[in-house]
Enzyme design. Structure first.
Site, PDB file in Angstrom:
ATOM      1  N   PHE A 162       0.864  -1.181   0.000  1.00 33.04           N
ATOM      2  CA  PHE A 162       0.000   0.000   0.000  1.00 33.04           C
ATOM      3  C   PHE A 162       0.898   1.229   0.000  1.00 33.04           C
ATOM      4  CE2 PHE A 162      -2.561   2.995   2.736  1.00 33.04           C
ATOM      5  CZ  PHE A 162      -3.741   3.023   2.013  1.00 33.04           C
ATOM      6  N   GLN A 170      -1.161  10.569  17.559  1.00 31.27           N
ATOM      7  CA  GLN A 170      -1.684  11.932  17.462  1.00 31.27           C
ATOM      8  C   GLN A 170      -2.756  12.017  16.363  1.00 31.27           C
ATOM      9  OE1 GLN A 170       1.594  11.042  17.889  1.00 31.27           O
ATOM     10  NE2 GLN A 170       1.484  11.665  20.027  1.00 31.27           N
ATOM     11  N   GLY A 212      14.970  -6.591  34.375  1.00 36.03           N
ATOM     12  CA  GLY A 212      16.170  -5.918  34.894  1.00 36.03           C
ATOM     13  C   GLY A 212      17.262  -5.870  33.832  1.00 36.03           C
ATOM     14  N   GLU A 266       0.211   3.216  10.280  1.00 34.48           N
ATOM     15  CA  GLU A 266      -1.253   3.219  10.063  1.00 34.48           C
ATOM     16  C   GLU A 266      -1.927   4.351  10.853  1.00 34.48           C
ATOM     17  OE1 GLU A 266      -3.259  -0.383   9.246  1.00 34.48           O
ATOM     18  OE2 GLU A 266      -1.438  -1.382   8.537  1.00 34.48           O
ATOM     19  N   GLY A 267      -1.194   5.443  10.990  1.00 34.92           N
ATOM     20  CA  GLY A 267      -1.699   6.616  11.705  1.00 34.92           C
ATOM     21  C   GLY A 267      -1.107   6.697  13.091  1.00 34.92           C
ATOM     22  N   THR A 268      -0.356   7.777  13.354  1.00 38.74           N
ATOM     23  CA  THR A 268       0.269   7.941  14.671  1.00 38.74           C
ATOM     24  C   THR A 268      -0.806   8.089  15.757  1.00 38.74           C
ATOM     25  OG1 THR A 268       0.258  10.331  14.432  1.00 38.74           O
ATOM     26  CG2 THR A 268       2.256   9.194  13.692  1.00 38.74           C
ATOM     27  N   LEU A 270       0.937   4.995   0.137  1.00 39.23           N
ATOM     28  CA  LEU A 270       0.285   6.280   0.399  1.00 39.23           C
ATOM     29  C   LEU A 270       1.342   7.321   0.801  1.00 39.23           C
ATOM     30  CD1 LEU A 270      -2.392   7.921   0.942  1.00 39.23           C
ATOM     31  CD2 LEU A 270      -2.332   7.020   3.274  1.00 39.23           C
ATOM     32  N   PRO A 272       7.811  11.215   0.861  1.00 39.13           N
ATOM     33  CA  PRO A 272       8.799  11.954   1.657  1.00 39.13           C
ATOM     34  C   PRO A 272       8.205  13.226   2.269  1.00 39.13           C
ATOM     35  CG  PRO A 272       9.758  11.253  -0.427  1.00 39.13           C
ATOM     36  CD  PRO A 272       8.305  10.872  -0.472  1.00 39.13           C
ATOM     37  N   ASP A 307      -9.196   2.388   8.235  1.00 34.42           N
ATOM     38  CA  ASP A 307     -10.127   2.094   9.343  1.00 34.42           C
ATOM     39  C   ASP A 307      -9.992   0.637   9.767  1.00 34.42           C
ATOM     40  OD1 ASP A 307     -11.279   4.563   9.551  1.00 34.42           O
ATOM     41  OD2 ASP A 307     -13.098   4.061   8.439  1.00 34.42           O
TER      42      ASP A 307
HETATM   43  N1  COS Z   1     -13.835   6.755   5.625  1.00 36.31           N
HETATM   44  C1  COS Z   1     -14.387   7.306   4.511  1.00 36.31           C
HETATM   45  N2  COS Z   1     -14.131   8.573   4.112  1.00 36.31           N
HETATM   46  C2  COS Z   1     -13.314   9.309   4.874  1.00 36.31           C
HETATM   47  C3  COS Z   1     -12.716   8.801   6.059  1.00 36.31           C
HETATM   48  C4  COS Z   1     -13.008   7.478   6.425  1.00 36.31           C
HETATM   49  N3  COS Z   1     -12.478   6.939   7.503  1.00 36.31           N
HETATM   50  N4  COS Z   1     -11.940   9.767   6.596  1.00 36.31           N
HETATM   51  C5  COS Z   1     -12.049  10.844   5.808  1.00 36.31           C
HETATM   52  N5  COS Z   1     -12.878  10.565   4.772  1.00 36.31           N
HETATM   53  C6  COS Z   1     -13.294  11.479   3.706  1.00 36.31           C
HETATM   54  C7  COS Z   1     -13.915  12.728   4.302  1.00 36.31           C
HETATM   55  O1  COS Z   1     -15.299  12.542   4.544  1.00 36.31           O
HETATM   56  C8  COS Z   1     -13.663  13.772   3.226  1.00 36.31           C
HETATM   57  O2  COS Z   1     -14.617  13.616   2.197  1.00 36.31           O
HETATM   58  P1  COS Z   1     -15.551  14.868   1.750  1.00 36.31           P
HETATM   59  O3  COS Z   1     -14.580  15.930   1.314  1.00 36.31           O
HETATM   60  O4  COS Z   1     -16.371  14.310   0.638  1.00 36.31           O
HETATM   61  O5  COS Z   1     -16.315  15.249   2.959  1.00 36.31           O
HETATM   62  C9  COS Z   1     -12.323  13.350   2.637  1.00 36.31           C
HETATM   63  O6  COS Z   1     -12.163  11.954   2.985  1.00 36.31           O
HETATM   64  C10 COS Z   1     -11.168  14.128   3.228  1.00 36.31           C
HETATM   65  O7  COS Z   1     -11.198  13.956   4.621  1.00 36.31           O
HETATM   66  P2  COS Z   1     -10.637  15.035   5.653  1.00 36.31           P
HETATM   67  O8  COS Z   1     -11.143  16.382   5.261  1.00 36.31           O
HETATM   68  O9  COS Z   1     -10.929  14.549   7.011  1.00 36.31           O
HETATM   69  O10 COS Z   1      -9.064  14.969   5.330  1.00 36.31           O
HETATM   70  P3  COS Z   1      -7.837  15.658   6.050  1.00 36.31           P
HETATM   71  O11 COS Z   1      -6.853  16.017   5.028  1.00 36.31           O
HETATM   72  O12 COS Z   1      -8.307  16.721   6.985  1.00 36.31           O
HETATM   73  O13 COS Z   1      -7.113  14.503   6.941  1.00 36.31           O
HETATM   74  C11 COS Z   1      -6.579  12.582   8.231  1.00 36.31           C
HETATM   75  C12 COS Z   1      -7.585  13.357   7.379  1.00 36.31           C
HETATM   76  C13 COS Z   1      -5.579  13.447   8.992  1.00 36.31           C
HETATM   77  C14 COS Z   1      -7.414  11.791   9.189  1.00 36.31           C
HETATM   78  C15 COS Z   1      -5.823  11.648   7.252  1.00 36.31           C
HETATM   79  O14 COS Z   1      -4.962  12.382   6.421  1.00 36.31           O
HETATM   80  C16 COS Z   1      -5.055  10.561   7.927  1.00 36.31           C
HETATM   81  O15 COS Z   1      -5.607   9.542   8.361  1.00 36.31           O
HETATM   82  N6  COS Z   1      -3.694  10.725   8.039  1.00 36.31           N
HETATM   83  C17 COS Z   1      -2.840   9.667   8.515  1.00 36.31           C
HETATM   84  C18 COS Z   1      -2.381   8.853   7.376  1.00 36.31           C
HETATM   85  C19 COS Z   1      -1.892   7.519   7.818  1.00 36.31           C
HETATM   86  O16 COS Z   1      -2.522   6.839   8.617  1.00 36.31           O
HETATM   87  N7  COS Z   1      -0.784   7.144   7.291  1.00 36.31           N
HETATM   88  C20 COS Z   1      -0.211   5.883   7.664  1.00 36.31           C
HETATM   89  C21 COS Z   1       0.562   5.366   6.555  1.00 36.31           C
HETATM   90  S1  COS Z   1      -0.318   4.314   5.574  1.00 36.31           S
HETATM   91  S2  COS Z   1       0.118   2.577   6.407  1.00 36.31           S
END
Ligand code: COS
Length: 384
Positions: A122, A368, A340, A364-366, A124, A127, A241
């Site tokens: 996967f 924070q 120890g 898979e997301g910190t 995503l 850098p 999720d």
């Molecule tokens: N399921 C379905 N849709 C989702 C969703 C989810 N869990 N989370 C967000 N969305 C949708 C939102 O509804 C939004 O859609 P609309 O614009 O149509 O409303 C769109 O995706 C963008 O979402 P959002 O505005 O929340 O995006 P942000 O840029 O604000 O950021 C976070 C969202 C920070 C939560 C996201 O970037 C994230 O999870 N970051 C961490 C990434 C990660 O886990 N990386 C690990 C490496 S991969 S192993």
């Protein structure tokens, strides 16, 4: 909901035996060589471990989320590197196709992922974009019956082993944010795809990550996931999720193993004329670990059951990932403390696990990011 308790029990028993008899004895070797022995990979294929969460129609075991987390509790009672090898096929490397793929994409890739013939990854993170995933900069420009992909993906788990990559890239360069992102299936042999050198990590030896580099990489249009541009970010979030719940379950399993090791050590190790387990300060560390593991286990199971019932578990998955991964870090720390000086040397597994589990609070997301997801959903719900 668990569909067939008897079959599930057989699976869980065979996995527990596999872990105990085949994996635990090879942990030190994997840490030393940074490789999972090929015969172990073959046994994992035979047990069907690559296709746990892939639907039966595509030759997987089609476990429910509850069944999957019960499995994860068991497979995690050994080095996380073993789970990592099958983890992407069951999780982030296949779920984009399972959740949003077209029928043709499912038929082409899922059976081979389920059998372990191919490994999925996967892609995503980049850098310049980690937690802020929607700011990713890789591009995909349509050119006839192909897209041309450019960009670099970073820390991609199982990339050195992978035959296919789910790659998130921007199809509309004019638009910022999430709605311009699309997801693609990119095959290993695609012209323009290359890999960086394997990252030297703090732990999880045997599980490999590296950069995935796309330079004018041509991908056929039929490999656009779901056949639709602009839905790739949502696909990625839905995949995460489920992935977060899985990692929460893994955190529980590893914590159980670390506590078992710490308890055994505390019962054997004599100081001041008796086993250290008889000292209340040691008992406090054992008891706190037990209680926290139990709490995390209950959270993970509850969230999994809700997902199986068709509910949106974005908040619960983040709660479970946050609590379970942080709990796992605390248990790792106490396990070293109970051991120890022996906990600081590599002769005992406590030292290795301490390094291995540090990743759970990051990938898979910190922690924070989980906090941010939970709080955002709370505020959204309160505003109605
Ligand atoms: N399921 C379905 N849709 C989702 C969703 C989810 N869990 N989370 C967000 N969305 C949708 C939102 O509804 C939004 O859609 P609309 O614009 O149509 O409303 C769109 O995706 C963008 O979402 P959002 O505005 O929340 O995006 P942000 O840029 O604000 O950021 C976070 C969202 C920070 C939560 C996201 O970037 C994230 O999870 N970051 C961490 C990434 C990660 O886990 N990386 C690990 C490496 S991969 S192993």
């Amino acid at each position: 909901m668990i569909r067939d308790q008897e079959t599930l029990n057989l699976l869980l028993d065979s996995v527990a035996r596999f872990v105990r008899e085949r994996l635990v004895p090879r942990e030190a070797e994997v840490a030393e060589t940074d490789q999972i022995p090929p015969e172990i990979v073959a046994e994992m294929r035979e047990l069907g471990l690559f296709g746990l969460s892939i639907p039966e129609r595509y030759e997987g075991l089609d476990l429910t989320m509850e069944e999957e987390v019960l499995f994860a509790f068991e497979i995690a009672k050994t080095s996380p590197a073993f789970r990592s090898l099958i983890g992407t096929n069951n999780g982030i490397g296949s779920q984009g196709i399972v959740i949003d793929g077209t029928e043709a994409q499912k038929q082409r890739y899922l059976p081979r992922l389920a059998s372990g013939e191919i490994i999925g990854a996967f892609a995503l993170t980049e850098p310049g974009s980690g937690s802020d995933a929607a700011s990713l900069r890789a591009t995909a420009v349509r050119d006839g019956d192909c897209y041309i992909l450019n960009g670099t993906k970073r820390f991609i788990t199982n990339a050195p082993e992978a035959s296919i990559f789910t790659v998130m890239a921007r199809t509309d360069p004019q638009k910022r944010g999430a709605s311009a992102i699309s997801a693609f299936i990119v095959e290993k042999g695609a012209p323009g795809l290359s890999l960086g050198k394997i990252d030297k990590k703090m732990g999880q030896k045997g599980a490999h990550t590296c950069d995935v580099i796309l330079e004018d990489c041509r991908v056929p249009t039929e490999n656009l996931i779901g056949g639709q541009e602009g839905i790739g970010f949502k696909t990625a979030m839905k995949v995460l999720d489920k992935g977060r719940l899985h990692i929460a379950a893994v955190s529980v399993g590893v914590a159980e193993r670390m506590l078992e090791d710490a308890l055994r050590y505390a019962c054997e190790r004599q100081q001041f004329g008796k086993p250290i387990a008889e000292f209340q300060l040691i008992q406090a560390m054992l008891a706190d670990s037990k209680a926290e593991i139990y709490a995390a286990r209950c959270m993970v199971l509850d969230a999994a059951r809700r997902r199986d019932a068709g509910l949106d578990v974005t908040t619960e998955a983040s709660c479970a990932k946050l609590f379970a991964s942080e709990m796992c870090g605390r248990v790792a720390d106490r396990s070293v403390q109970i051991h120890g000086g022996a906990g600081y040397v590599a002769d005992y597994a406590a030292e290795r696990f301490y390094r291995d589990v540090r990743l759970f609070r990051i990938y898979e997301g910190t922690t924070q990011i989980q906090q941010l997801v939970i709080a955002r959903n709370m505020i959204r719900a309160a505003r109605g």
